[in-house]
Design a protein around this motif. Structure first.
Motif, PDB file in Angstrom:
ATOM      1  N   ARG A 295      30.697  30.527  73.119  1.00  0.00           N
ATOM      2  CA  ARG A 295      31.458  30.707  71.872  1.00  0.00           C
ATOM      3  C   ARG A 295      32.199  29.454  71.438  1.00  0.00           C
TER       4      ARG A 295
ATOM      5  N   GLN B  27      23.828  40.362  72.258  1.00  0.00           N
ATOM      6  CA  GLN B  27      24.920  40.512  73.212  1.00  0.00           C
ATOM      7  C   GLN B  27      24.922  39.365  74.206  1.00  0.00           C
TER       8      GLN B  27
ATOM      9  N   ARG C 230      30.868  38.931  73.361  1.00  0.00           N
ATOM     10  CA  ARG C 230      30.630  38.426  72.007  1.00  0.00           C
ATOM     11  C   ARG C 230      31.806  38.719  71.078  1.00  0.00           C
ATOM     12  N   HIS C 231      32.490  39.843  71.297  1.00  0.00           N
ATOM     13  CA  HIS C 231      33.546  40.215  70.360  1.00  0.00           C
ATOM     14  C   HIS C 231      34.942  40.162  70.984  1.00  0.00           C
TER      15      HIS C 231
END
Ligand SMILES: Nc1ncnc2c1ncn2[C@@H]1O[C@H](COP(=O)(O)OP(=O)(O)O)[C@@H](O)[C@H]1O
Ligand code: SF4
Ligand SMILES: [Mg+2]
Length: 344
Positions: free
Chosen positions: A59, A72, A81-82
């Motif tokens: 990220r 994912q 991811r989130h």
């Protein structure tokens, strides 16, 4: 494979560049797994999406223009991811780390090596500066940097390229992550130093049971350290297999081309194969098989229907018309001379 053994799993990852003249997918639904203590090499020519894959996983994508738009990223089974950015910041270093090609661009020129390593430690751990400094010296010793206490006082430009890469590896490992991504870690270094850095990564991996995602355009590097190999072309994985299997029995014409374009140590350097053409611009991809314009075995179907990734006995292949690797000399793992295989 038990789930706990899988340190990093990427499922159907898609990364898109949002550009003024339109959006383009540069990572096109790729999936892979890396187990504890295993090295997966991600291989392909420059421009095929390796770095954007790595930056998607950890990220650190340049946003804008790049964003993950699908899929994912599971770290020890947890989808990261989130997760909020503050949580991600603590996972970076603690759970997953990355080493880049050019350590000079990732080290800050105005701070000493010691300041940068201790900063990395104190940002994550409640320890005094003195304790952090001791830990920093210890990790430098572990990565075989001579006189570590002295080197802590050096600025990045005072070290050789190989020493700087050792420092980057030290910084990446000092918080004891489970996953290490190394993006072309030896590409900027000369050949003897390359081999030493690969040895170091291998040794650290064994000592720490690290899962390593090793990104390189250089199959000689792969042959030295990888357990499994995923070959990437134009944002897709086109072949994946255990390293020994891939080198002995490459099935995708692109992999066969890559292998044929590196001379073996004893090989004939004059009659090397060159893959014709170049990696396509992500804005102007071929209609079906993305490798078709460069492929010696393309048939009609290759221009009309996109091939899927199909597994046979643990060997994944995306190709309608694979041919045996006979015309070209197969290369055994570890038998490739990196000095002659470093160019793209
Ligand atoms: N920041 C960016 N802006 C626009 N295009 C980019 C950017 N980064 C990479 N690209 C493009 O995305 C594609 C994949 O790049 P990259 O992941 O760096 O490839 P590799 O690491 O395999 O050489 C290339 O076509 C490259 O030109
Ligand atoms: S699908 Fe066709 S064009 Fe694509 S790599 Fe296979 S043989 Fe070549
Ligand atoms: Mg790259």
């Amino acid at each position: 494979m038990s789930r706990s053994e899988i340190a990093l799993e990427v499922k159907d990852l898609r990364t898109t560049l949002f550009m003024r003249d339109g959006n383009v997918d540069v990572v096109r639904g790729i999936s892979f797994r890396v187990k504890e203590g295993e090295t997966l090499a991600l291989v392909g020519e420059s421009g095929c999406g390796k770095t954007l894959t790595a930056l998607s996983v950890i990220r650190l994508l340049p946003d804008p223009p790049a964003r993950v738009t699908q899929g994912q990223v599971l770290l020890a089974g947890e989808d990261i991811r989130h997760v909020p950015e503050h949580e991600m910041r603590s996972l970076r270093g603690d759970a997953i780390s990355m080493v880049f090609q050019e350590p000079l661009t990732s080290l800050d020129p105005v701070f000493t090596i010691g300041d940068q390593i201790t900063e990395a430690i104190t940002a994550h751990r409640k320890v005094s500066r003195q304790e952090a400094r001791t830990l920093a010296a210890e990790i430098l010793r572990e990565v075989q940097i001579p006189s570590p206490e002295q080197r802590l006082k050096d600025y990045p430009h005072q070290l050789s390229g190989g020493m700087r890469q050792r420092v980057m590896i030290a910084m990446a490992l000092v918080l004891d992550p489970k996953v290490l991504i190394a993006d072309e870690p030896t590409t900027a270094l000369d050949v003897t130093i390359q081999a030493q850095i690969l040895d170091l990564i291998r040794a650290e991996q064994e000592r720490r049971r690290l899962a390593v995602l090793l990104i390189t355009h250089n199959l000689a590097v792969v042959s030295q350290v990888a357990d499994r190999v995923a070959v990437m072309y134009a944002g897709e994985i086109v072949e994946e297999a255990p390293a020994s299997e891939l080198f002995a029995n490459p099935r995708h014409p692109y992999t066969q081309g890559l292998l044929s374009s590196i001379p073996s140590a004893a090989g004939d350097r004059k009659h090397l194969y060159t893959i014709p053409g170049r990696v396509p611009d992500p804005r102007a991809l071929p209609p079906a098989c993305l490798f078709a314009p460069r492929c010696p075995y393309a048939i009609n179907r290759c221009w009309n229907e996109h091939p899927g990734l199909v597994a046979t006995d643990g060997h994944l292949l995306r190709c309608w018309n694979p041919q045996p690797f006979t015309a070209l000399q197969a290369v055994e793992p570890g038998r490739v001379d990196p000095s002659v295989a470093a160019s793209e």
